[in-house]
Each structure stands twice: as structure tokens, then as C-alpha cells.
Design an enzyme around this catalytic site. Structure first.
Site, PDB file in Angstrom:
ATOM      1  N   SER A   1     -12.053 -29.599  14.997  1.00 23.89           N
ATOM      2  CA  SER A   1     -13.343 -29.970  14.402  1.00 23.89           C
ATOM      3  C   SER A   1     -14.247 -28.760  14.274  1.00 23.89           C
ATOM      4  CB  SER A   1     -14.075 -30.987  15.288  1.00 23.89           C
ATOM      5  OG  SER A   1     -13.341 -32.160  15.445  1.00 23.89           O
ATOM      6  N   ILE A   2     -14.970 -28.716  13.149  1.00 26.17           N
ATOM      7  CA  ILE A   2     -15.935 -27.629  12.966  1.00 26.17           C
ATOM      8  C   ILE A   2     -16.996 -27.707  14.072  1.00 26.17           C
ATOM      9  CG2 ILE A   2     -17.638 -26.667  11.375  1.00 26.17           C
ATOM     10  CD1 ILE A   2     -15.867 -27.868   9.063  1.00 26.17           C
ATOM     11  N   TYR A  61     -11.507 -36.005  -4.006  1.00 25.26           N
ATOM     12  CA  TYR A  61     -12.552 -36.081  -2.971  1.00 25.26           C
ATOM     13  C   TYR A  61     -13.251 -37.440  -3.006  1.00 25.26           C
ATOM     14  CZ  TYR A  61     -15.492 -33.755   0.504  1.00 25.26           C
ATOM     15  OH  TYR A  61     -16.127 -33.379   1.664  1.00 25.26           O
ATOM     16  N   TYR A  70     -19.779 -30.171   1.202  1.00 28.31           N
ATOM     17  CA  TYR A  70     -18.669 -29.591   0.441  1.00 28.31           C
ATOM     18  C   TYR A  70     -19.043 -29.524  -1.037  1.00 28.31           C
ATOM     19  CZ  TYR A  70     -14.057 -28.819  -1.486  1.00 28.31           C
ATOM     20  OH  TYR A  70     -13.005 -28.295  -2.176  1.00 28.31           O
TER      21      TYR A  70
END
Ligand code: NAI
Length: 272
Positions: free
Chosen positions: A21-22, A160, A150
Site C-alpha cells: 500500500s502507498i 479504469y 490518478y
């Protein structure tokens, strides 16, 4: 590598599920830079994830909160201020989920109950978080709030799905709420638009392997990693970026300003 950029600063990090995870990488970097953290995630994700390991590593406490529920967010902010001993300096919103993506529902066939749920989790939760912080006057002056987004908010990436719309809404909330947070509390609000990154949320998108490879070839500096994103967020939480606000900041190796690269063209040109 630590420069003590966040010494004395405290805040909340949403969305660390596992070590990919970021938010996980960001929590580690914030801790290294001297920041104190309260970690949070949805109760169900905490059962699946490994957040306890991260809490141990960073000396943090965990307060579960479903970011779509105001009462959970109110409890989170109250508890965080109690644990950390005062108002907050930073908040990272690192949350995304689309039911349509998860269930493989094509964009042109959207199930609107699922669309609504994904929008609530991925976009409106950012407004809810900021509304709770604002009403409780929980942020210190010159504090910093960041959400992750994003580029499908600006350009078409067919697979997406409805996350593109959710990200466009999220980025707009950053500007709209950021105005009031700046004017009234001297708090900055920004979104960081990150390269495709191999995490649980990222890999859930159909065709992910294709578009991460394509982005890598298009970007003069290559794709930004989760660690690159963590470092950028540390900079945004530090006093070095005090008057950066209402921005959508690209952390993408240059991808967003490219038309075409040699590497991508080569793939289309006859080699004779
Ligand atoms: P991740 O799957 O590790 O993190 C997503 C997090 O959202 C998870 O921890 C999940 O438990 C949490 N979450 C879901 N529903 C929630 C709820 N109701 N309440 C609270 N938390 C909830 O994936 P990643 O990639 O680290 O995602 C973090 C952020 O970065 C997301 O906003 C994502 O859209 C964004 N991002 C990711 C990119 C990628 O390619 N991985 C690219 C650009 C942005």
C-alpha cells in the site's frame, strides 16, 4: 534516510492495507522523518490486512474507521487528538474502491448502486473527512491534507471504469474544500496524481499489467513507485511546501505531459 522533516508533527494516515500500500510506505517514511501517526482503515480491511505490524514498526496506535461513516470519522479524529496530545498537522487520504471494477461490470453497463457505493468510499469520504476535521477545528495552522488520485480523472483509460469519475470528483473536492480550509484555518489541501503502482487496489483494475508497462515506456523518468509517492507526501507534509494548495500534483515520471516517446513509437514502426 532521514532529514527530520516532520519532527514534532502529528497526523492521521488512512488506507494502509499491506506492505504494498502507498499508505504503508508513507507511514514508514513519515515515522522516519520524525512524525507521529495514528493509523486507520475500515474495520473489515483491518481484519484482512497486516496493519498491526505497521503499527508496531512505527510506534503508532490504530483506530478503525469506515471513511463513509461520519460517526466513525468523528471518533477517529477525537481519539487521534487525544493519543497524539493535540491538534493535527497532516492527514493522508489513501482510499479507493469501485464495486463495478471489483465485480467486472463494464462502464457502459454500470450498476448504479455499486457506482454510488464506490463514489462514497473513493470520493465523498474525502469531503466527510475534511468536514469533520474542519468542524472540530482539529488541524493546526500550516497543516497539510493530501489525497491520492490518478490521471484517469483528466484522460481516458477505458478499464479504469467509474474510478475515473470518482477521481475527478475527489480532485474537485480538494479545490473546493481547500479554499475554505486555506482561508479559515491556513491549512493546505492537495491531491497527488500517482503513476500506476502494483498494490491491491491498483492490480484490481482490468488490464493493469498493460497500462503499467505502457506508462513505464512513455515516462522519461519511468513510473513513480509507492516509495516515490511516500517521499512526495512527506515533502507536502513538511514546512517546505507551506503555500502549495488547491493543486493536483503529478508524481508520474513525466507521463502526463507526454505525447509519445521513442520507446512507444518503436513498438509501432516496421523494423526494416
Ligand atoms: P490499497 O488497496 O493498498 O489501498 C486502498 C485502501 O482503501 C485499502 O487500505 C482499503 O482498506 C481502503 N478502504 C477501502 N474502503 C474503505 C473505507 N470504506 N473506509 C476506509 N478505508 C477504506 O491500494 P493503493 O494503491 O495503495 O491505494 C491508495 C490510493 O492511491 C487510492 O486512492 C488509489 O486510488 C490511489 N492510487 C493508486 C494507484 C495505483 O495504481 N495503485 C495510482 C494512482 C492513485
Amino acid at each position: 534516510m532521514s532529514n527530520n522533516l516532520l519532527a514534532g508533527k502529528k497526523g492521521i494516515i488512512f488506507g494502509a492495507l499491506d506492505e504494498n500500500s502507498i499508505a504503508w510506505k508513507t507511514a514508514e517514511r513519515v515515522h522516519e522523518e520524525g512524525g507521529q501517526i495514528v493509523l486507520t482503515n475500515a474495520p473489515i480491511a483491518m481484519r484482512m490486512g497486516q496493519i498491526n505490524q505497521l503499527a508496531e514498526k512505527t510506534g503508532s496506535q490504530i483506530i478503525p474507521a469506515d471513511a463513509t461513516k461520519l460517526e466513525d470519522l468523528e471518533n477517529l479524529v477525537d481519539q487521534a487528538m487525544e493519543i497524539l496530545g493535540g491538534k493535527l498537522d497532516f492527514v493522508l487520504h489513501s482510499i479507493g474502491m469501485s464495486v463495478n471494477v471489483r465485480k467486472g461490470k463494464h462502464y457502459t453497463e454500470s450498476n448504479y448502486d455499486w457506482t454510488h457505493k464506490g463514489w462514497d468510499v473513493s470520493a465523498l469520504s474525502f469531503h466527510k473527512t475534511m468536514q469533520v476535521l474542519y468542524k472540530k477545528d482539529a488541524m493546526n495552522e500550516w497543516g497539510s491534507i493530501v489525497a491520492l488520485t490518478y490521471m484517469a480523472a483528466q484522460r481516458v483509460f477505458p478499464d479504469y471504469n467509474d474510478m475515473a469519475d470518482n477521481k475527478a470528483y475527489l480532485e474537485s473536492i480538494a479545490r473546493s474544500f481547500g479554499y475554505f480550509f486555506g482561508r479559515d484555518k491556513k491549512v493546505r489541501v492537495n491531491t497527488i496524481s500517482q503513476s500506476p503502482t502494483p498494490t491491491t487496489a491498483g492490480q484490481g483494475v482490468k488490464g493493469f499489467d498493460g497500462f503499467i508497462a505502457y506508462a513505464e515506456k512513455m515516462s522519461p523518468l519511468g513510473n513513480a513507485t509507492a516509495m516515490d509517492c511516500a517521499n512526495y507526501t512527506v515533502a507536502m507534509f513538511s514546512d517546505l511546501t507551506k503555500r502549495v494548495t488547491l493543486q493536483n500534483l503529478y508524481n508520474d515520471g513525466g507521463f502526463s505531459n507526454m505525447g509519445v516517446s521513442d520507446a512507444v513509437m518503436d513498438a509501432f514502426v516496421d523494423s526494416q
